[in-house]
Design an enzyme around this catalytic site. Structure first.
Site, mmCIF file in Angstrom:
data_model
loop_
_atom_site.group_PDB
_atom_site.id
_atom_site.type_symbol
_atom_site.label_atom_id
_atom_site.label_comp_id
_atom_site.label_asym_id
_atom_site.label_seq_id
_atom_site.Cartn_x
_atom_site.Cartn_y
_atom_site.Cartn_z
ATOM 1 N N ARG A 53 1.070 -1.145 -0.063
ATOM 2 C CA ARG A 53 -0.069 0.120 -0.010
ATOM 3 C C ARG A 53 0.839 1.169 0.045
ATOM 4 O O ARG A 53 2.229 1.077 0.245
ATOM 5 C CB ARG A 53 -0.834 0.021 1.095
ATOM 6 C CG ARG A 53 -0.798 -0.656 2.599
ATOM 7 C CD ARG A 53 0.629 0.096 3.255
ATOM 8 N NE ARG A 53 0.455 1.578 3.437
ATOM 9 C CZ ARG A 53 1.341 2.465 3.507
ATOM 10 N NH1 ARG A 53 2.425 2.067 3.483
ATOM 11 N NH2 ARG A 53 1.028 3.568 3.609
ATOM 12 N N GLY A 54 0.265 2.367 -0.362
ATOM 13 C CA GLY A 54 0.832 3.539 -0.287
ATOM 14 C C GLY A 54 1.426 3.910 -1.851
ATOM 15 O O GLY A 54 1.544 2.915 -2.560
ATOM 16 N N ALA A 55 0.663 5.067 -2.551
ATOM 17 C CA ALA A 55 0.457 5.375 -3.778
ATOM 18 C C ALA A 55 1.606 4.890 -4.441
ATOM 19 O O ALA A 55 1.498 4.118 -5.809
ATOM 20 C CB ALA A 55 0.164 6.834 -3.875
ATOM 21 N N ARG A 95 -7.712 -0.890 -6.762
ATOM 22 C CA ARG A 95 -8.023 0.236 -6.154
ATOM 23 C C ARG A 95 -8.301 1.330 -6.483
ATOM 24 O O ARG A 95 -7.398 1.758 -7.797
ATOM 25 C CB ARG A 95 -6.834 0.383 -4.958
ATOM 26 C CG ARG A 95 -6.631 -0.614 -4.054
ATOM 27 C CD ARG A 95 -5.752 -0.168 -2.658
ATOM 28 N NE ARG A 95 -6.193 0.526 -1.743
ATOM 29 C CZ ARG A 95 -5.523 1.050 -0.792
ATOM 30 N NH1 ARG A 95 -4.304 1.134 -0.712
ATOM 31 N NH2 ARG A 95 -6.189 1.749 0.263
ATOM 32 N N GLN A 204 -1.913 2.371 9.812
ATOM 33 C CA GLN A 204 -0.649 2.498 9.230
ATOM 34 C C GLN A 204 0.456 3.255 9.992
ATOM 35 O O GLN A 204 1.623 3.107 9.687
ATOM 36 C CB GLN A 204 -0.882 3.122 7.719
ATOM 37 C CG GLN A 204 -1.503 2.202 6.768
ATOM 38 C CD GLN A 204 -2.988 2.609 6.595
ATOM 39 O OE1 GLN A 204 -3.538 2.776 7.553
ATOM 40 N NE2 GLN A 204 -3.651 2.392 5.469
ATOM 41 N N ASP A 245 -2.368 10.456 -1.826
ATOM 42 C CA ASP A 245 -2.662 9.540 -3.055
ATOM 43 C C ASP A 245 -3.017 10.210 -4.544
ATOM 44 O O ASP A 245 -2.985 9.396 -5.657
ATOM 45 C CB ASP A 245 -3.712 8.538 -2.499
ATOM 46 C CG ASP A 245 -3.162 7.890 -1.346
ATOM 47 O OD1 ASP A 245 -3.186 8.501 -0.275
ATOM 48 O OD2 ASP A 245 -2.803 6.404 -1.589
ATOM 49 N N ASN A 255 -6.146 12.124 0.693
ATOM 50 C CA ASN A 255 -5.036 11.262 1.334
ATOM 51 C C ASN A 255 -5.895 10.485 2.398
ATOM 52 O O ASN A 255 -7.085 10.538 2.693
ATOM 53 C CB ASN A 255 -4.041 12.018 2.339
ATOM 54 C CG ASN A 255 -2.989 11.644 2.714
ATOM 55 O OD1 ASN A 255 -2.337 10.383 2.032
ATOM 56 N ND2 ASN A 255 -2.526 11.704 4.037
ATOM 57 N N LYS A 256 -5.246 9.474 3.331
ATOM 58 C CA LYS A 256 -5.781 8.664 4.344
ATOM 59 C C LYS A 256 -6.909 9.358 5.113
ATOM 60 O O LYS A 256 -6.723 10.702 5.407
ATOM 61 C CB LYS A 256 -4.450 8.152 5.185
ATOM 62 C CG LYS A 256 -5.028 7.271 6.048
ATOM 63 C CD LYS A 256 -5.908 6.072 5.551
ATOM 64 C CE LYS A 256 -5.317 5.414 4.384
ATOM 65 N NZ LYS A 256 -6.167 4.714 3.488
HETATM 66 C C1 LIG Z 1 3.256 7.999 -0.133
HETATM 67 S S1 LIG Z 1 1.721 7.465 -0.419
HETATM 68 C C2 LIG Z 1 1.117 7.142 0.983
HETATM 69 C C3 LIG Z 1 -0.286 7.251 1.305
HETATM 70 O O1 LIG Z 1 -0.884 6.098 1.014
HETATM 71 C C4 LIG Z 1 -1.639 5.708 2.126
HETATM 72 O O2 LIG Z 1 -2.909 4.985 1.861
HETATM 73 P P1 LIG Z 1 -3.010 3.535 1.959
HETATM 74 O O3 LIG Z 1 -2.137 2.897 3.043
HETATM 75 O O4 LIG Z 1 -4.712 3.055 2.049
HETATM 76 O O5 LIG Z 1 -2.563 2.930 0.634
HETATM 77 C C5 LIG Z 1 -1.954 7.004 2.923
HETATM 78 O O6 LIG Z 1 -3.096 7.537 2.271
HETATM 79 C C6 LIG Z 1 -0.754 7.413 2.665
HETATM 80 O O7 LIG Z 1 -0.531 9.100 2.939
#
Ligand SMILES: CSC[C@H]1O[C@H](OP(=O)(O)O)[C@H](O)[C@@H]1O
Length: 352
Positions: A53-55, A95, A204, A245, A255-256
């Site tokens: 996960r993480g963009a 996603r 996270q 994201d 964002n989250k």
């Molecule tokens: C550097 S992008 C990180 C970004 O992605 C996370 O979402 P997820 O854990 O659901 O993929 C979160 O929004 C972070 O800020």
């Protein structure tokens, strides 16, 4: 088919020649387990289930997922391009919010189209596709280092900085975006005190950011999301920095979930709110935050996260994985090309 293998380096995703080694982030911080992915479906499932996960990390994994689908392909380069499109379009359904997923897949499709035009021998074309996916990952590493350099100019020795979710090495190829300045500060003897929101419901912040920063020796304090306002009111926070994201053309930020609340609190306390991201996360084709699709995830993440039921069976649940922070709450967007301040519509366009 996925299998567990041991690995020393804590890297979110790595090309292993004919498979992908992927750190199962659902198991952190207790277990460091790498899965060996061998099909595009393995990658689709890993993205959907937040194993990765993480963009940026999602984009990198998806690029390798396309490659897994074309290994050993027999046909000409035009047929290969069609095969690449099929796998990319499938992986794009994993996603909806992080634009890096679509950016990386579009880049792989564009590469395949160029190779088809040149009528390259299919074995050469497959090699070039592997190289393109590797380049996406290596470029992200350098991009994040530059983001860290620009972000560090905004922080002074002794500052308290709050972050939300995880925008660190685990969310990218290396270093991270929002966390990159913390690693550089440590290397340069600049002492920053980081406050990490745990970031419900998937935690996270607690499971990944606290883990990453503690492991690196960064001064990090974990707080519950509902403590952010309190620590700001005590004067412990001089800046907020988060990842994202997707940034819309007007500077609205997806964002989250919980990021918007932090941004409003920061504004109320006169604290600068920074967003760190690579250009691959800026989506000029999306006009505003209202146009960004917000992923809704399974209720169990809220009511039974990590196996412990914390709400009555059958309770109604709303579980958006992201929210939108209007650009009016954003002090600056920090990219590998520099720091962009309001008016974002103009500043973001100039980056490209
Ligand atoms: C550097 S992008 C990180 C970004 O992605 C996370 O979402 P997820 O854990 O659901 O993929 C979160 O929004 C972070 O800020």
């Amino acid at each position: 088919m996925t299998q567990s293998i041991s690995q020393e380096v804590l890297q979110s995703v790595r090309w292993a020649g004919e498979s992908v080694d992927l750190l199962d982030q659902r198991l952190l911080p207790e277990e460091t387990v790498y899965l060996r992915l061998t099909t595009p479906h393995d990658v689709w499932e890993a993205i959907r289930e937040l194993k990765v996960r993480g963009a940026p990390a999602i984009g990198i994994a998806a690029a390798y997922g396309v490659v897994l689908g074309i290994l050993g392909f027999e046909g000409n380069s035009k047929e290969l391009a069609a095969e690449v499109r099929n796998h990319a379009d499938y992986l794009a359904t994993s996603r909806p919010t992080a634009v890096n997923l679509f950016w990386a897949l579009d880049r792989m499709k564009a590469k395949a189209a160029v190779l088809a035009e040149s009528e390259a021998p299919v074995s050469d074309a497959i090699g070039a596709m592997i190289a393109e996916a590797l380049l996406i990952q290596s470029e992200d590493e350098e991009t994040n280092r530059l983001i860290g350099e620009h972000a560090l100019t905004l922080f002074e020795d002794g500052m308290g900085v709050l972050t939300h979710c995880n925008a660190g090495g685990l969310a990218t190829a290396k270093y991270g975006t929002a966390l990159a300045p913390f690693y550089l500060a440590l290397e340069r003897g600049i002492s920053l005190k980081v406050f990490a929101d745990e970031t419900r419901p998937v935690l996270q912040g607690a499971r990944l950011t606290a883990f990453e920063l503690q492991r690196a020796g960064v001064d990090v304090t974990l707080i519950c999301d509902n403590m952010a306002g309190h620590v700001m009111s005590k004067g412990w926070i001089q800046a907020v920095i988060v990842g994202t994201d997707r940034v819309a053309a007007n500077g609205d930020v997806a964002n989250k979930i919980g990021t918007y609340s932090v941004a409003v609190l920061a504004k109320a306390h006169g604290i600068p709110f920074y967003v760190a991201c690579p250009l691959s996360t800026i989506d000029l084709s999306t006009p505003t935050g209202a146009d960004i699709p917000i992923e809704e995830r399974h209720p169990d993440e809220v009511t039974a996260g990590f196996g412990k039921r914390t709400a009555p069976e059958g309770i109604a649940v709303y579980n958006p994985a992201f929210d939108i922070t209007p650009h009016e709450y954003v002090t600056a967007i920090i990219t590998e090309k520099g720091i962009v301040k309001a008016p974002f519509s103009e500043g973001l366009k100039k980056l490209f």
